[in-house]
Design a protein around this motif. Structure first.
Motif, short mmCIF file in Angstrom:
data_model
loop_
_atom_site.label_atom_id
_atom_site.label_comp_id
_atom_site.label_asym_id
_atom_site.label_seq_id
_atom_site.Cartn_x
_atom_site.Cartn_y
_atom_site.Cartn_z
N ILE A 150 -10.93 -2.92 -14.54
CA ILE A 150 -11.95 -3.62 -13.76
C ILE A 150 -11.74 -5.13 -13.86
CG2 ILE A 150 -14.41 -4.16 -13.67
CD1 ILE A 150 -14.96 -1.28 -14.39
N GLU A 151 -11.48 -5.55 -15.09
CA GLU A 151 -11.22 -6.97 -15.34
C GLU A 151 -10.08 -7.47 -14.46
OE1 GLU A 151 -13.03 -9.74 -17.82
OE2 GLU A 151 -13.37 -7.59 -17.79
N ILE A 152 -8.99 -6.70 -14.47
CA ILE A 152 -7.80 -7.12 -13.71
C ILE A 152 -8.09 -7.09 -12.21
CG2 ILE A 152 -5.43 -6.48 -13.10
CD1 ILE A 152 -5.14 -5.45 -15.97
N LEU A 153 -8.73 -6.00 -11.78
CA LEU A 153 -9.07 -5.89 -10.36
C LEU A 153 -9.90 -7.07 -9.89
CD1 LEU A 153 -10.11 -2.28 -9.31
CD2 LEU A 153 -8.54 -3.83 -8.17
N SER A 154 -10.83 -7.49 -10.76
CA SER A 154 -11.74 -8.54 -10.32
C SER A 154 -11.04 -9.89 -10.26
CB SER A 154 -12.96 -8.62 -11.24
OG SER A 154 -12.58 -9.14 -12.48
N SER A 155 -9.89 -10.01 -10.93
CA SER A 155 -9.22 -11.31 -10.84
C SER A 155 -8.03 -11.25 -9.88
CB SER A 155 -8.77 -11.76 -12.23
OG SER A 155 -8.02 -10.76 -12.84
N LEU A 156 -7.88 -10.11 -9.21
CA LEU A 156 -6.81 -9.98 -8.23
C LEU A 156 -7.07 -10.91 -7.05
CD1 LEU A 156 -4.58 -7.92 -8.70
CD2 LEU A 156 -5.73 -6.38 -7.12
N PRO A 157 -6.07 -11.69 -6.63
CA PRO A 157 -6.28 -12.55 -5.45
C PRO A 157 -6.59 -11.66 -4.25
CG PRO A 157 -4.18 -13.03 -6.52
CD PRO A 157 -4.71 -11.81 -7.17
N SER A 158 -7.49 -12.13 -3.38
CA SER A 158 -7.92 -11.24 -2.31
C SER A 158 -6.80 -11.00 -1.29
CB SER A 158 -9.19 -11.78 -1.65
OG SER A 158 -8.98 -13.10 -1.25
N VAL A 159 -5.84 -11.90 -1.23
CA VAL A 159 -4.70 -11.64 -0.34
C VAL A 159 -3.98 -10.37 -0.78
CG1 VAL A 159 -2.69 -12.67 0.74
CG2 VAL A 159 -4.35 -14.11 -0.41
N VAL A 160 -3.84 -10.23 -2.09
CA VAL A 160 -3.16 -9.05 -2.61
C VAL A 160 -3.94 -7.80 -2.24
CG1 VAL A 160 -2.36 -7.91 -4.69
CG2 VAL A 160 -2.15 -10.40 -4.47
N VAL A 161 -5.26 -7.88 -2.39
CA VAL A 161 -6.09 -6.74 -2.00
C VAL A 161 -5.88 -6.44 -0.52
CG1 VAL A 161 -8.46 -5.91 -1.76
CG2 VAL A 161 -7.83 -7.28 -3.75
N GLY A 162 -5.82 -7.51 0.28
CA GLY A 162 -5.62 -7.33 1.71
C GLY A 162 -4.29 -6.67 2.04
N LEU A 163 -3.23 -7.14 1.37
CA LEU A 163 -1.91 -6.56 1.66
C LEU A 163 -1.83 -5.12 1.18
CD1 LEU A 163 0.36 -9.63 1.00
CD2 LEU A 163 -0.16 -8.51 3.17
N PHE A 164 -2.46 -4.86 0.03
CA PHE A 164 -2.51 -3.47 -0.44
C PHE A 164 -3.26 -2.63 0.57
CE2 PHE A 164 -5.29 -0.28 -2.33
CZ PHE A 164 -4.34 0.59 -2.83
N GLY A 165 -4.39 -3.15 1.06
CA GLY A 165 -5.17 -2.43 2.06
C GLY A 165 -4.35 -2.16 3.31
N PHE A 166 -3.56 -3.15 3.69
CA PHE A 166 -2.72 -2.99 4.87
C PHE A 166 -1.73 -1.84 4.67
CE2 PHE A 166 1.37 -4.06 6.92
CZ PHE A 166 0.97 -3.89 8.22
N LEU A 167 -1.03 -1.87 3.53
CA LEU A 167 -0.02 -0.84 3.30
C LEU A 167 -0.65 0.54 3.14
CD1 LEU A 167 2.44 -2.63 0.89
CD2 LEU A 167 2.76 -2.04 3.30
N PHE A 168 -1.78 0.58 2.42
CA PHE A 168 -2.33 1.89 2.08
C PHE A 168 -3.23 2.45 3.19
CE2 PHE A 168 -5.18 4.76 -0.32
CZ PHE A 168 -4.20 5.65 -0.73
N PHE A 169 -4.25 1.69 3.57
CA PHE A 169 -5.21 2.24 4.53
C PHE A 169 -4.68 2.16 5.97
CE2 PHE A 169 -7.98 0.61 1.08
CZ PHE A 169 -8.31 1.84 0.57
N VAL A 170 -4.17 0.98 6.31
CA VAL A 170 -3.75 0.77 7.70
C VAL A 170 -2.52 1.60 8.03
CG1 VAL A 170 -2.96 -0.91 9.39
CG2 VAL A 170 -4.74 -1.52 7.74
N VAL A 171 -1.48 1.51 7.16
CA VAL A 171 -0.22 2.16 7.46
C VAL A 171 -0.18 3.60 6.94
CG1 VAL A 171 2.27 2.06 7.15
CG2 VAL A 171 0.95 -0.05 7.46
N LYS A 172 -0.36 3.74 5.64
CA LYS A 172 -0.17 5.05 5.01
C LYS A 172 -1.22 6.07 5.50
CE LYS A 172 1.98 7.47 1.86
NZ LYS A 172 3.41 7.71 1.94
N LEU A 173 -2.48 5.67 5.44
CA LEU A 173 -3.52 6.61 5.86
C LEU A 173 -3.75 6.56 7.38
CD1 LEU A 173 -6.20 6.33 3.02
CD2 LEU A 173 -4.23 7.84 3.20
N ARG A 174 -2.98 5.73 8.06
CA ARG A 174 -3.05 5.64 9.52
C ARG A 174 -4.44 5.31 10.05
NH1 ARG A 174 1.60 8.56 11.42
NH2 ARG A 174 2.55 9.61 9.63
N LEU A 175 -5.16 4.49 9.32
CA LEU A 175 -6.47 4.09 9.82
C LEU A 175 -6.35 2.94 10.81
CD1 LEU A 175 -8.61 4.28 6.56
CD2 LEU A 175 -8.52 5.90 8.45
#
Ligand SMILES: Nc1ncnc2c1ncn2[C@@H]1O[C@H](COP(=O)(O)OP(=O)(O)OP(=O)(O)O)[C@@H](O)[C@H]1O
Ligand SMILES: [Mg+2]
Lengths: 252, 294
Positions: free
Chosen positions: B104-129
């Motif tokens: 949780i600690e690490i997640l909360s200090s993750l830069p939001s760009v990284v969260v965004g790029l992860f979201g892009f790869l995982f939700f947008v591309v992988k899960l085809r959302l």
């Protein structure tokens, strides 16, 4: 002779490696007040909290021996702590009313148990607050926050809250040590009122208090029960030298 | 130098620093509001954006921001609440909980760009959302979850052990004690935490650029069937939010009034977040009063 409602046999309790209770044998008759006295750190609170399994909350506690409530082993694998605590209620050193109204505080246990009948709840509130000798002071603002009361009133509301679930045994851990003398004597009067109907076990540092209200007194030291007897015997004519030393203020 | 003098100097320095911080904040706020407020109008707040012409509004973006916020909160709040209750009320300290806490600690200090790029790869591309509100809401959940969990855990921590013992000693179960005694007592501070994190989510851009997308197709506000593509409620449509809009106009806006729109949007964003903060205080106080003096 009244029957024994609560019995402890060879009770040991360890906090990790540390042995805090070293084989306690102590039984309680139904009704009346028993005071637990002894120097700080001797295990009074620890012992009291084993009686309604409050120590379950603390990690690394090991308990051996038997405690029986009406013949049922409190620590049997299938024992239901929730049911146990309905029968054996507890009042703490710091008054701990919930941040709700006085009324809600008193009926909380019942309401959660599913009681909805408004008339019945009203009756229980009045009866419990009367028993706890605080009704006259709070009856006009039952729906105001319990946090607005004085410490002594809060403590009596906490007693009422326990009474409302109609337990058989009430455990009190230094219920007056955070209160002023007037409030303390009101609590004492409350307890004297209740002694005919409930089995009351109270931890106290105040020897006068024990001598004023307790039918029986048990003296603890270093995790052991030194002696238990009628209160007047403990104070006038103790059997053990350690008790006499403690009573006469030579230590502790 | 005597200690009295030292004391004076220290206090003076602290006042100076605090004053400087306040000054910077006020200057920023003042600048944004001064340049943005004149742009605001009912038309600006409701009209759709225009790509090449002047006179566009931010109506769609504003709606998207709120819709995403609500969806993200609806997903992250129950999870955060459950996690916080588990961590604080049930879990004993062992390697599992230590691991969760560190995560949780690490997640909360993750830069939001990284969260965004992860979201892009995982939700947008992988899960085809695709670029969609749903992808955005999931990304925001990742962004929000650690903060919210910690804030709820902190709220639980403010309740004394005595309250819990008081509940248990009445014959309430652990769960009843938590849900009927502890949670009601913490509602105000949990709510404050939720509203404050809503402010952060509302202003978030980086996590959304690659998940909710950068386009805001016109919406048909007469169509509330979530399955229709032009329905505002359709969670599968791309949805540029206000914060993303500001970023985009400033980096590649080609409408003639780009500057004005960006200023206006910034003012709207700031005002919304200020409102969240005031609401948090007000509602928190009111609720606490209500709950504690039934
Ligand atoms: N949670 C705990 N973990 C470890 N040791 C504990 C814990 N609680 C109590 N002890 C130890 O157990 C012993 C008995 O403590 P207990 O609180 O029962 O004493 P007491 O007789 O109630 O004292 P007091 O009169 O000061 O309240 C003490 O030595 C205390 O340090
Ligand atoms: Mg104690």
């Amino acid at each position: 002779m009244s029957e024994e409602i609560l019995t402890t046999q060879d009770l040991h309790l360890y906090y990790g490696e540390k042995e805090a209770l070293k084989g306690i044998n102590l039984n309680f008759d139904a009704k009346g007040i028993t005071a637990l006295i002894g120097p700080s750190g001797c295990g009074k609170s620890t012992y009291l909290r084993t009686l309604n399994r409050m120590n379950d909350l603390i990690p690394n506690v090991t308990i051996t021996g038997t405690i029986k409530f009406k013949g049922e082993n409190l620590y049997a694998p299938n024992a239901d702590t929730v049911e146990i605590r309905k029968e054996i209620g507890m009042v703490f050193q710091q008054p701990n009313p919930f941040p709700f109204s006085i009324y809600d505080n008193v009926i909380y246990g019942l309401r959660i148990a599913g009681e909805k009948d408004k008339e019945k709840l009203d009756a229980v509130v009045e009866k419990s607050l009367r028993q706890a000798a605080v009704w006259d002071e709070v009856k006009d603002h039952l729906h105001e926050s319990a946090l607005a009361l004085s410490g002594g009133q809060q403590q009596r509301v906490c007693i009422a809250r326990v009474l409302a679930v109609s337990p058989e045994i009430i455990l009190l851990d230094e219920p007056t040590s955070a209160l002023d003398p007037v409030s303390s004597s009101q609590i004492e009067a409350t307890l004297l009122n209740l002694r005919h109907d409930y089995t009351i076990i109270i931890v106290t540092h105040n020897l006068q208090q024990a001598s004023r209200i307790a039918d029986r007194t048990a003296f603890f030291m270093n995790g052991e029960l030194v002696e238990v007897d009628q209160t007047k015997n403990i104070f006038m004519n103790p059997a053990k030298k350690q008790t006499e030393d403690y009573i006469s203020g030579r230590f502790g | 130098m005597n200690s009295k003098k030292q004391n004076k100097i220290a206090i003076g320095a602290l006042y100076g620093i605090a004053g400087l911080v306040v000054l910077i904040l006020l200057a920023l706020l003042g600048y944004i509001l001064a340049s943005g407020l004149p742009q605001l109008s009912w038309h600006f707040l409701t009209a759709p954006a225009k790509a090449f012409l002047k006179g566009g509004g931010v109506g769609v973006q504003l709606f998207n921001s709120f819709y995403l916020l609500i969806l993200a909160m609806a997903i992250s709040f129950p999870i955060a609440l459950g996690a916080a209750i588990y961590l604080y009320e049930y879990a004993r300290d062992n390697w599992v909980t230590t691991t969760i806490r560190t995560a949780i600690e690490i997640l909360s200090s993750l830069p939001s760009v990284v969260v965004g790029l992860f979201g892009f790869l995982f939700f947008v591309v992988k899960l085809r959302l695709g670029f969609s509100i749903l992808s955005g809401a999931f990304a925001l959940t990742f962004f929000n979850l650690p903060l919210l969990t910690r804030s709820i855990e902190d709220s639980l921590r403010t309740i004394d052990l005595e309250q819990r013992e008081g509940g248990l000693a009445l014959g309430l179960s652990r769960w009843e004690t938590i849900t009927r005694v502890i949670l009601p007592a913490t509602v105000p501070s949990i709510l404050t935490g939720v509203i404050l994190s809503a402010g952060r989510v509302f202003g978030e851009a980086a996590a959304l650029i690659y998940t909710a997308g950068q386009s805001a197709p016109a919406l048909n506000f007469a169509d509330w069937n979530p399955f229709n593509i032009s329905s505002p409620l359709n969670p599968m449509r791309p949805a540029e939010t206000l914060a993303v809009h500001i970023w985009k106009i400033n980096s590649e806006g080609i409408m003639p009034d780009a500057k004005a729109i960006s200023s206006g949007s910034s003012a709207v964003l700031i005002i919304a977040i200020l409102l969240f903060n005031f609401a948090a205080r007000y509602v928190g106080k009111r609720l606490y009063k209500r709950l504690t003096s039934a």
